[in-house]
Design a protein around this motif. Sequence first.
Motif, PDB file in Angstrom:
ATOM      1  N   ASP A 259       0.819  -1.220   0.000  1.00 42.12           N
ATOM      2  CA  ASP A 259       0.000   0.000   0.000  1.00 42.12           C
ATOM      3  C   ASP A 259       0.852   1.269   0.000  1.00 42.12           C
ATOM      4  O   ASP A 259       0.320   2.377   0.064  1.00 42.12           O
ATOM      5  CB  ASP A 259      -0.963   0.004   1.187  1.00 42.12           C
ATOM      6  CG  ASP A 259      -0.260   0.097   2.538  1.00 42.12           C
ATOM      7  OD1 ASP A 259       0.988   0.207   2.567  1.00 42.12           O
ATOM      8  OD2 ASP A 259      -0.957   0.068   3.573  1.00 42.12           O
ATOM      9  N   GLY A 260       2.191   1.103  -0.047  1.00 42.25           N
ATOM     10  CA  GLY A 260       3.088   2.249  -0.120  1.00 42.25           C
ATOM     11  C   GLY A 260       3.613   2.726   1.209  1.00 42.25           C
ATOM     12  O   GLY A 260       4.501   3.579   1.245  1.00 42.25           O
ATOM     13  N   ASN A 261       3.094   2.205   2.298  1.00 45.07           N
ATOM     14  CA  ASN A 261       3.531   2.657   3.621  1.00 45.07           C
ATOM     15  C   ASN A 261       4.746   1.883   4.126  1.00 45.07           C
ATOM     16  O   ASN A 261       5.046   0.778   3.675  1.00 45.07           O
ATOM     17  CB  ASN A 261       2.400   2.524   4.636  1.00 45.07           C
ATOM     18  CG  ASN A 261       1.353   3.604   4.490  1.00 45.07           C
ATOM     19  OD1 ASN A 261       1.686   4.768   4.252  1.00 45.07           O
ATOM     20  ND2 ASN A 261       0.090   3.228   4.605  1.00 45.07           N
ATOM     21  N   CYS A 262       5.426   2.488   5.093  1.00 46.14           N
ATOM     22  CA  CYS A 262       6.519   1.838   5.809  1.00 46.14           C
ATOM     23  C   CYS A 262       5.981   1.505   7.194  1.00 46.14           C
ATOM     24  O   CYS A 262       5.605   2.414   7.945  1.00 46.14           O
ATOM     25  CB  CYS A 262       7.722   2.775   5.904  1.00 46.14           C
ATOM     26  SG  CYS A 262       9.149   2.078   6.765  1.00 46.14           S
ATOM     27  N   TYR A 263       5.898   0.210   7.516  1.00 45.13           N
ATOM     28  CA  TYR A 263       5.309  -0.207   8.782  1.00 45.13           C
ATOM     29  C   TYR A 263       6.373  -0.636   9.783  1.00 45.13           C
ATOM     30  O   TYR A 263       7.382  -1.246   9.423  1.00 45.13           O
ATOM     31  CB  TYR A 263       4.311  -1.349   8.555  1.00 45.13           C
ATOM     32  CG  TYR A 263       3.045  -0.903   7.872  1.00 45.13           C
ATOM     33  CD1 TYR A 263       2.093  -0.158   8.561  1.00 45.13           C
ATOM     34  CD2 TYR A 263       2.812  -1.200   6.532  1.00 45.13           C
ATOM     35  CE1 TYR A 263       0.929   0.278   7.945  1.00 45.13           C
ATOM     36  CE2 TYR A 263       1.651  -0.773   5.898  1.00 45.13           C
ATOM     37  CZ  TYR A 263       0.708  -0.038   6.608  1.00 45.13           C
ATOM     38  OH  TYR A 263      -0.437   0.399   5.996  1.00 45.13           O
ATOM     39  N   ALA A 264       6.127  -0.324  11.041  1.00 48.80           N
ATOM     40  CA  ALA A 264       7.041  -0.723  12.104  1.00 48.80           C
ATOM     41  C   ALA A 264       7.064  -2.244  12.201  1.00 48.80           C
ATOM     42  O   ALA A 264       6.025  -2.902  12.077  1.00 48.80           O
ATOM     43  CB  ALA A 264       6.595  -0.112  13.431  1.00 48.80           C
ATOM     44  N   PRO A 265       8.253  -2.822  12.427  1.00 49.81           N
ATOM     45  CA  PRO A 265       8.342  -4.278  12.579  1.00 49.81           C
ATOM     46  C   PRO A 265       7.578  -4.765  13.810  1.00 49.81           C
ATOM     47  O   PRO A 265       7.217  -3.991  14.697  1.00 49.81           O
ATOM     48  CB  PRO A 265       9.851  -4.518  12.744  1.00 49.81           C
ATOM     49  CG  PRO A 265      10.509  -3.297  12.208  1.00 49.81           C
ATOM     50  CD  PRO A 265       9.566  -2.169  12.494  1.00 49.81           C
ATOM     51  N   VAL A 273       1.434  -0.182  12.336  1.00 51.40           N
ATOM     52  CA  VAL A 273       1.708   1.214  12.660  1.00 51.40           C
ATOM     53  C   VAL A 273       2.626   1.768  11.570  1.00 51.40           C
ATOM     54  O   VAL A 273       3.799   1.397  11.475  1.00 51.40           O
ATOM     55  CB  VAL A 273       2.384   1.348  14.041  1.00 51.40           C
ATOM     56  CG1 VAL A 273       2.712   2.814  14.336  1.00 51.40           C
ATOM     57  CG2 VAL A 273       1.493   0.760  15.128  1.00 51.40           C
ATOM     58  N   GLU A 274       2.090   2.638  10.730  1.00 53.03           N
ATOM     59  CA  GLU A 274       2.925   3.226   9.685  1.00 53.03           C
ATOM     60  C   GLU A 274       3.808   4.319  10.286  1.00 53.03           C
ATOM     61  O   GLU A 274       3.376   5.057  11.177  1.00 53.03           O
ATOM     62  CB  GLU A 274       2.088   3.774   8.523  1.00 53.03           C
ATOM     63  CG  GLU A 274       1.330   5.044   8.801  1.00 53.03           C
ATOM     64  CD  GLU A 274       0.003   4.810   9.522  1.00 53.03           C
ATOM     65  OE1 GLU A 274      -0.715   5.809   9.743  1.00 53.03           O
ATOM     66  OE2 GLU A 274      -0.301   3.647   9.881  1.00 53.03           O
ATOM     67  N   VAL A 275       5.048   4.393   9.808  1.00 50.23           N
ATOM     68  CA  VAL A 275       6.015   5.303  10.409  1.00 50.23           C
ATOM     69  C   VAL A 275       6.902   5.930   9.337  1.00 50.23           C
ATOM     70  O   VAL A 275       7.037   5.409   8.228  1.00 50.23           O
ATOM     71  CB  VAL A 275       6.930   4.562  11.418  1.00 50.23           C
ATOM     72  CG1 VAL A 275       6.153   4.119  12.641  1.00 50.23           C
ATOM     73  CG2 VAL A 275       7.626   3.369  10.760  1.00 50.23           C
ATOM     74  N   ASP A 276       7.494   7.063   9.687  1.00 53.36           N
ATOM     75  CA  ASP A 276       8.666   7.595   9.002  1.00 53.36           C
ATOM     76  C   ASP A 276       9.857   7.133   9.833  1.00 53.36           C
ATOM     77  O   ASP A 276       9.779   7.124  11.072  1.00 53.36           O
ATOM     78  CB  ASP A 276       8.633   9.117   8.938  1.00 53.36           C
ATOM     79  CG  ASP A 276       7.443   9.652   8.145  1.00 53.36           C
ATOM     80  OD1 ASP A 276       6.866   8.887   7.352  1.00 53.36           O
ATOM     81  OD2 ASP A 276       7.088  10.821   8.338  1.00 53.36           O
ATOM     82  N   VAL A 277      10.946   6.754   9.194  1.00 49.13           N
ATOM     83  CA  VAL A 277      12.079   6.177   9.904  1.00 49.13           C
ATOM     84  C   VAL A 277      13.306   7.073   9.771  1.00 49.13           C
ATOM     85  O   VAL A 277      13.597   7.587   8.685  1.00 49.13           O
ATOM     86  CB  VAL A 277      12.407   4.762   9.383  1.00 49.13           C
ATOM     87  CG1 VAL A 277      13.496   4.110  10.242  1.00 49.13           C
ATOM     88  CG2 VAL A 277      11.156   3.888   9.377  1.00 49.13           C
TER      89      VAL A 277
END
Length: 290
Positions: A259-265, A273-277
Motif C-alpha cells: 500500500d506504499g507505507n513503511c510499517y514498524a516491525p 503502525v505506519e512510520v517515518d524512519v
Amino acid sequence: MRTPIILLVVICISCGLAVMSARVIPAHHSTPPPASLPRSYLGFDRNTYPGDAALSKLRKTFSFTGYWLNIPPGETSDSWRGKRDILNSNGFGFLLLFNGRLYKDLKSVAESRRIGTRDAAAAVASAKREGFPGNAIIFLDQEQGGHMLPEQRAYLHSWMDGIVAAGFRAGIYCSGIPATENGEGGVITANDIRDGAEGRRIAFFVYNDSCPPSPGCAAPANPPPPGHSGVPFAAVWQFAQSPRRPEFTTRCTAHYDSDGNCYAPLFQRSSAVEVDVSAATSADPSSGRR
C-alpha cells in the motif's frame, strides 16, 4: 642426546626476553588505538500518537520518537500532548518538533519576523508545559524546499532567536535532496539555510528518502549515519516516509508495503503502525530526557 635441565631453562628465558624486547615500542612511537566505529540510533516519527499499547513493541526497534509540540501538518489536533511521561518511562529518547509556517502564510519580511517570534514563544511554552528540560533542541518543521525567500528566512531567524533567548536550542527539519530551481540543479535546502544562518548554531534534521542513499523502508540494527544523507552536518536523517514518494523510491519499492507505507516491525497487519524512519547520532536527539 638430552640437554641438561639448567641449560634448557636459560635458553627459554633468553628466548622469552628476546620476544618481549621485539614487541616493545618506544613511547614516542606508540601506535594510537583504532578509532571507534560511529554509532547510529534508529527512531520513528508520525503525525498521530501510536497509542500507549504500542510503545513496548515499538521500543524493541526504535530508540527515539518524534514528539509534536503543536498541531502536526494535516491534522486538526495534537495527539502527542501529555504523552511525554509514558514515552520516557518506556525508555524513548525524543525528537521535539514544531510545525512551522508555509510561504503563503508570510506576507512581508516584517510580519514574518513577528510571526516567528510568536511561534517561538508558543514552542517554548509547549515544551515547558510538556515537561521537557531547558536546553533541549526544538526542530522547526520547514516543509518547503529550495532557496529560502526573504520572508521565509526572516521567519526562520526570528523563530530560532526566540528559541535560544528562552534557553532552548534551535533545530530545523528540512530537505537534504538536491532540487532543481529556476533551471538550476543541486539546490539543497539544508545547505541554503546553513549558509544564510548569520552565525546561528542550528541542529539539522534532514529528509532524503531517495534510493540511494536511502536504504528505503528498513530497520537495521546499526542504521546508516546521518552524514550519509548527503548533508555531512546532519544530526538526524529521515530516510523513509509513509506513504513512500514514488519519484524518489523506485529503486527500493520492495522494502515498502504494497500500500506504499513503511510499517514498524513486530506488528500484525491488523494493528500495523505506519512510520517515518530516521537515524540519529544520539538516542535522544533533542536531549529531551531529564
